[in-house]
Design an enzyme around this catalytic site. Structure first.
Site, mmCIF file in Angstrom:
data_model
loop_
_atom_site.group_PDB
_atom_site.id
_atom_site.type_symbol
_atom_site.label_atom_id
_atom_site.label_comp_id
_atom_site.label_asym_id
_atom_site.label_seq_id
_atom_site.Cartn_x
_atom_site.Cartn_y
_atom_site.Cartn_z
ATOM 1 N N HIS A 123 0.869 -1.189 0.000
ATOM 2 C CA HIS A 123 0.000 0.000 0.000
ATOM 3 C C HIS A 123 0.905 1.239 0.000
ATOM 4 O O HIS A 123 2.011 1.202 0.543
ATOM 5 C CB HIS A 123 -0.841 -0.045 1.289
ATOM 6 C CG HIS A 123 -1.940 0.953 1.380
ATOM 7 N ND1 HIS A 123 -1.740 2.275 1.696
ATOM 8 C CD2 HIS A 123 -3.281 0.815 1.213
ATOM 9 C CE1 HIS A 123 -2.906 2.896 1.733
ATOM 10 N NE2 HIS A 123 -3.859 2.035 1.445
ATOM 11 N N ASP A 196 2.763 -4.430 8.162
ATOM 12 C CA ASP A 196 1.563 -3.637 7.918
ATOM 13 C C ASP A 196 0.377 -4.588 8.068
ATOM 14 O O ASP A 196 0.111 -5.410 7.197
ATOM 15 C CB ASP A 196 1.633 -3.030 6.511
ATOM 16 C CG ASP A 196 0.324 -2.374 6.088
ATOM 17 O OD1 ASP A 196 -0.669 -2.473 6.832
ATOM 18 O OD2 ASP A 196 0.299 -1.786 4.998
ATOM 19 N N GLN A 199 -4.816 -4.851 6.681
ATOM 20 C CA GLN A 199 -5.795 -5.753 6.070
ATOM 21 C C GLN A 199 -5.916 -7.069 6.845
ATOM 22 O O GLN A 199 -6.854 -7.825 6.652
ATOM 23 C CB GLN A 199 -5.417 -6.005 4.602
ATOM 24 C CG GLN A 199 -6.381 -6.857 3.811
ATOM 25 C CD GLN A 199 -7.799 -6.300 3.793
ATOM 26 O OE1 GLN A 199 -7.993 -5.095 3.772
ATOM 27 N NE2 GLN A 199 -8.793 -7.164 3.824
ATOM 28 N N LYS A 222 -10.788 -0.852 10.004
ATOM 29 C CA LYS A 222 -10.872 -2.099 9.236
ATOM 30 C C LYS A 222 -11.099 -3.294 10.163
ATOM 31 O O LYS A 222 -11.052 -4.443 9.771
ATOM 32 C CB LYS A 222 -9.610 -2.271 8.390
ATOM 33 C CG LYS A 222 -9.523 -1.163 7.327
ATOM 34 C CD LYS A 222 -8.358 -1.263 6.402
ATOM 35 C CE LYS A 222 -8.376 -2.494 5.557
ATOM 36 N NZ LYS A 222 -7.554 -2.348 4.336
ATOM 37 N N CYS A 360 -4.684 2.290 -3.760
ATOM 38 C CA CYS A 360 -3.444 2.786 -3.131
ATOM 39 C C CYS A 360 -2.292 1.807 -3.331
ATOM 40 O O CYS A 360 -1.421 1.684 -2.454
ATOM 41 C CB CYS A 360 -3.638 3.100 -1.649
ATOM 42 S SG CYS A 360 -4.801 4.426 -1.356
HETATM 43 N N1 PMP Z 1 -1.939 -0.761 4.448
HETATM 44 C C1 PMP Z 1 -2.894 -1.588 3.997
HETATM 45 C C2 PMP Z 1 -2.537 -2.971 3.567
HETATM 46 C C3 PMP Z 1 -4.218 -1.140 3.942
HETATM 47 O O1 PMP Z 1 -5.168 -1.960 3.498
HETATM 48 C C4 PMP Z 1 -4.527 0.171 4.373
HETATM 49 C C5 PMP Z 1 -5.944 0.693 4.337
HETATM 50 N N2 PMP Z 1 -6.654 0.378 3.181
HETATM 51 C C6 PMP Z 1 -3.493 0.986 4.837
HETATM 52 C C7 PMP Z 1 -2.223 0.473 4.868
HETATM 53 C C8 PMP Z 1 -3.739 2.386 5.304
HETATM 54 O O2 PMP Z 1 -4.602 2.398 6.398
HETATM 55 P P1 PMP Z 1 -5.238 3.770 6.916
HETATM 56 O O3 PMP Z 1 -5.747 4.490 5.703
HETATM 57 O O4 PMP Z 1 -6.330 3.342 7.829
HETATM 58 O O5 PMP Z 1 -4.159 4.522 7.604
#
Ligand code: PMP
Length: 402
Positions: A123, A196, A199, A222, A360
């Site tokens: 991401h 990270d 997910q 999430k 993203c």
């Molecule tokens: N890393 C991953 C794998 C994600 O799925 C997400 C959120 N879609 C993020 C980072 C970023 O999370 P946040 O926008 O809640 O900070």
């Protein structure tokens, strides 16, 4: 299909009782954010109705109540992830947690040309913070199924590698990475690892202490909790050595114009009035999910993925992106007949909420030669009816555009 009482679970999500464009809502966008159960909504409401005050600083009863609830939330989160409370830093989310590590841990150790080793499925929030900190980002390639090529990853560990960062589960493909093995390899090289977990956190039980990673980041939203709240888990020795990154109230021990000293852990990294309700809502979500059982929820989602995958693949002109052997809760795809944006629009008219775009993960889209995908993502409240509604809507896409 599973042991879960799906009707009883759904009844706890008021938002799922709504319609979407006049049709039954099939919410298949939980990788963007999950819906919130009544238990979380009530916890947020109760806090603001009966305990709202700033934490840590006042003597009156409301402030005491707010502080007890807020720090109680930290204890509840601590039990969920098996981590001492001092090692649980509250942030605004995964993104801020990673930025904290980039600024406070990585940047002071960096020299020109130093690297952070990533994978091709990260991401943006697990790429850009390292670049902002001044590191060179190196990414290990994936195979055509969207699995990390572990040997290629291992080859990219170099004397310049200062940190290894990897998602536990890909938000775009659902690929589950072999993080335990990767952490063992990294530790053998003496390289710190950040996982990270954005997910993964609602779909895989986490024992941070047993996992052996240096850092683990996740977001409450999430995890069936509120937006704008997240957590960084970290090894104590790192947190003790790291300088604070945000300055302000609560993170200090003493302040004078000659200089200041820092509060103890975890407060050293928590400047300013925190998201008190966010912490309480996150703990309520964790309590709710824990009662259900993360492993049980994951098994339900896995069974649904197994139901959906071959049926989706049967839709003429549909290509699944990401077919890893070890995969969780995500169906990313493109169709010959229509651009993902058009797929999303037709599905929306049919009551099906999915996400379209690059999710993203621009480098990942590039790897698969697509500008975007359509992505259906699963959570514990989804059932076969949601998948059947998705399939019918996809046939309509072919009819309209084919
Ligand atoms: N890393 C991953 C794998 C994600 O799925 C997400 C959120 N879609 C993020 C980072 C970023 O999370 P946040 O926008 O809640 O900070």
């Amino acid at each position: 299909m599973s042991e879960l009482d799906l009707a009883a679970i759904r009844a706890q999500f008021p938002i799922l009782q709504q319609q979407n464009r006049g049709k039954r809502l099939a919410y298949l966008d939980s990788a963007a954010t999950t819906q919130k159960p009544e238990a979380v909504l009530q916890a947020l409401d109760l806090y603001y109705r009966s305990a709202n005050a700033n934490v840590h600083r006042a003597v009156h009863e409301l402030a005491e109540r707010a502080t007890t609830a807020y720090e109680g939330a930290r204890d509840r989160i601590a039990r969920f992830v098996n981590t001492p409370r001092e090692q649980i830093i509250f942030t605004r989310g995964t993104t801020e947690s990673i930025n904290l590590v980039a600024r406070s841990f990585l940047q002071p150790r960096l020299q020109a040309g130093d690297e952070v080793l990533l994978t091709g499925m990260e991401h943006h929030s697990n790429i850009v913070p390292w670049q902002l900190a001044g590191a060179k980002t190196v990414a290990a390639p994936l195979n055509d199924r969207g699995e990390l090529l572990l040997d290629e990853w291992r080859k990219r560990i170099s004397p310049r590698t200062r940190l290894i960062a990897v998602c536990q589960i890909s938000n775009s493909l659902g690929t589950v990475n072999p993080v335990a093995e990767m952490i063992a390899i990294a530790r053998a090289h003496g390289i710190p690892v950040l996982i990270d977990g954005a997910q993964a956190i609602a779909h895989t039980p986490l024992d941070f202490t047993a996992l052996g990673a240096d850092f683990y980041a996740f977001s409450a939203h999430k995890l069936y909790g509120p937006t704008g709240f997240g957590v960084l888990l970290a090894r104590r020795e790192h947190l003790e050595a790291m300088p604070p990154w945000h300055g302000g109230g609560d993170m200090i021990r003493t302040v004078s114009f000659e200089g200041s000293t820092w509060n103890e852990l975890p407060y050293k990294f928590e400047a300013g009035t925190p998201d008190i309700a966010g912490a309480i809502g996150c703990a309520a979500a964790i309590e709710w999910l824990d009662q259900l059982g993360v492993a049980k929820a994951a098994a339900h989602e896995q069974a649904l993925l197994d139901y959906a995958t071959p049926r989706l693949a049967e839709i003429p002109g549909l290509r699944l992106i990401g077919t890893a052997a070890h995969k969780a809760g995500i169906l990313s795809f493109v169709m010959d007949a229509a651009h993902p944006q058009d797929i999303g629009t037709v599905l929306d008219m049919e009551g099906v909420a999915i996400r379209t775009g690059h999710h993203c993960t621009m480098p990942l889209m590039q790897r698969f030669g697509v500008p975007a995908t359509a992505r259906a993502s699963l959570a514990v409240y989804n059932g076969r009816d949601d998948i059947d509604q998705l399939l019918a809507a996809l046939r309509k896409v072919n009819k309209l555009f084919g």
